[in-house]
Scaffold this motif. Structure first.
Motif, short mmCIF file in Angstrom:
data_model
loop_
_atom_site.label_atom_id
_atom_site.label_comp_id
_atom_site.label_asym_id
_atom_site.label_seq_id
_atom_site.Cartn_x
_atom_site.Cartn_y
_atom_site.Cartn_z
N TRP A 131 48.08 36.46 42.66
CA TRP A 131 48.07 38.01 42.83
C TRP A 131 48.23 38.44 44.40
CZ3 TRP A 131 43.72 39.99 44.84
CH2 TRP A 131 42.57 39.05 45.07
N ARG A 132 47.38 37.56 45.13
CA ARG A 132 47.16 37.74 46.66
C ARG A 132 48.41 38.15 47.11
NH1 ARG A 132 43.21 33.82 46.17
NH2 ARG A 132 44.46 32.56 47.55
N ARG A 133 49.56 37.58 46.69
CA ARG A 133 50.87 37.36 47.49
C ARG A 133 51.76 38.54 47.06
NH1 ARG A 133 50.58 31.68 46.37
NH2 ARG A 133 52.17 31.99 44.91
N ILE A 134 51.13 39.56 46.27
CA ILE A 134 51.89 40.58 45.86
C ILE A 134 51.16 41.94 46.22
CG2 ILE A 134 52.62 41.92 43.75
CD1 ILE A 134 52.61 39.41 42.04
N GLY A 135 52.06 42.38 47.36
CA GLY A 135 51.45 43.61 48.16
C GLY A 135 50.73 44.64 47.17
N VAL A 137 49.51 44.57 44.59
CA VAL A 137 48.21 44.30 43.76
C VAL A 137 47.15 43.96 44.67
CG1 VAL A 137 47.13 42.62 41.99
CG2 VAL A 137 49.56 43.33 41.61
N ARG A 138 47.51 43.45 45.84
CA ARG A 138 46.73 43.00 46.82
C ARG A 138 45.95 44.24 47.29
NH1 ARG A 138 46.10 39.18 50.85
NH2 ARG A 138 44.44 39.58 52.02
N LEU A 139 47.02 45.40 47.67
CA LEU A 139 46.52 46.86 48.18
C LEU A 139 45.33 47.15 47.27
CD1 LEU A 139 46.48 48.92 50.25
CD2 LEU A 139 48.39 49.80 49.05
N ALA A 140 45.56 47.08 46.11
CA ALA A 140 44.67 47.90 45.01
C ALA A 140 43.45 47.15 44.95
CB ALA A 140 45.52 47.80 43.44
N PHE A 141 43.42 45.83 45.17
CA PHE A 141 42.02 45.16 45.06
C PHE A 141 41.54 45.45 46.63
CE2 PHE A 141 43.92 42.50 41.31
CZ PHE A 141 42.93 43.35 40.40
N ASP A 142 42.06 45.34 47.59
CA ASP A 142 41.55 45.79 48.79
C ASP A 142 40.79 46.97 48.69
OD1 ASP A 142 42.32 43.50 50.18
OD2 ASP A 142 44.14 44.19 51.02
N ILE A 143 41.33 48.03 48.33
CA ILE A 143 41.06 49.40 48.08
C ILE A 143 39.76 49.61 47.39
CG2 ILE A 143 41.08 51.81 47.17
CD1 ILE A 143 44.27 51.41 48.08
N THR A 196 46.88 48.56 37.61
CA THR A 196 47.90 48.28 38.75
C THR A 196 48.26 46.69 38.56
OG1 THR A 196 47.28 49.89 40.34
CG2 THR A 196 48.86 48.29 41.21
N ALA A 197 47.16 45.87 38.63
CA ALA A 197 47.72 44.61 38.67
C ALA A 197 48.39 44.13 37.36
CB ALA A 197 46.33 43.55 38.85
N ILE A 198 47.62 44.72 36.15
CA ILE A 198 48.34 44.18 34.84
C ILE A 198 49.75 44.91 34.80
CG2 ILE A 198 48.25 44.80 32.60
CD1 ILE A 198 45.19 44.85 32.80
N ARG A 199 50.21 45.86 35.27
CA ARG A 199 51.50 46.55 35.23
C ARG A 199 52.40 45.86 36.11
NH1 ARG A 199 50.61 53.02 34.63
NH2 ARG A 199 49.69 53.11 32.65
N THR A 200 51.81 45.35 37.25
CA THR A 200 52.79 44.79 38.38
C THR A 200 53.05 43.19 38.18
OG1 THR A 200 51.92 46.50 39.91
CG2 THR A 200 53.07 44.70 40.85
#
Length: 205
Positions: A131-135, A137-143, A196-200
């Protein structure tokens, strides 16, 4: 047995959720209301008693006791610190240092590019680190992690200032008041990040 609940519900349930916030908030409210009127010893006894009642209620209802167990242990630790020092304001000290620890943890996870909200979600749902390689998803969890870090820093800075300036009454108000509003904001952001992660992720696989 596999947990069949939605990932969002599972994550919030393991974090304590709304019930965990209630179970942890009631003893603090009881202590704040009684410490200035009946004295330190009765107030700490009342707070621990309320925490014990919450734990007993969950046992009777055959609910998960994790939130109440942690809440009871936390209240007991706060009460012990206050009784040892003889100062009512020290009841809030373990929580203040906990907020500092969480603030550092969330902030550090962002610096090392392992946003903690995403790491915990992946662990609970049994996912690997892709998941960390998908921009997106990564942005959502960063936020979400940044919001958690901001909330933790805010709680620490406000409550430590009130503690340091001996404003015990306002400290009690701040502890309770910074519970529900911040929980609503942080849980909403976490929910959106997980959606976001689940959908992406399936489309990106």
């Amino acid at each position: 047995m596999t947990d069949r609940r939605p990932p969002v519900e599972t994550l919030l349930a393991r974090a304590g959720g709304v019930r965990g916030l209630v179970y942890s908030g009631l003893p603090v409210a009881v202590f704040a209301a009684t410490s200035t009127t009946v004295g330190l010893l009765p107030a700490t006894a009342a707070a621990v008693g309320v925490a014990a009642l919450a734990l007993g209620w969950q046992l009777l209802q055959r609910e998960s006791t994790r939130p109440a167990l942690f809440g009871f242990a936390g209240v007991a630790a706060c009460a012990a610190v206050a009784l040892i020092t003889g100062r009512a304001k020290d009841f809030y000290l373990p929580g203040i240092w906990m907020y500092l620890g969480l603030a550092i943890l969330f902030t550090t996870s962002l610096v090392v590019r392992r946003p903690l909200v995403g790491v915990v979600w992946a662990w609970i749902t049994g996912r690997d680190g892709t998941w960390r390689r998908i921009g997106r998803v990564r942005l959502a969890f960063d936020i979400a992690t940044a919001v958690m870090a901001t909330a933790s820093w805010s709680r620490f800075l406000v409550q430590y200032h009130l503690y340091d300036t001996d404003q015990a009454g306002l400290l009690a108000v701040a502890r309770v008041a910074m519970g529900w509003p911040i929980f609503v904001v942080t849980s909403s952001v976490i929910y959106l990040a997980i959606r976001t992660a689940i959908r992406t992720l399936p489309r990106s696989a």
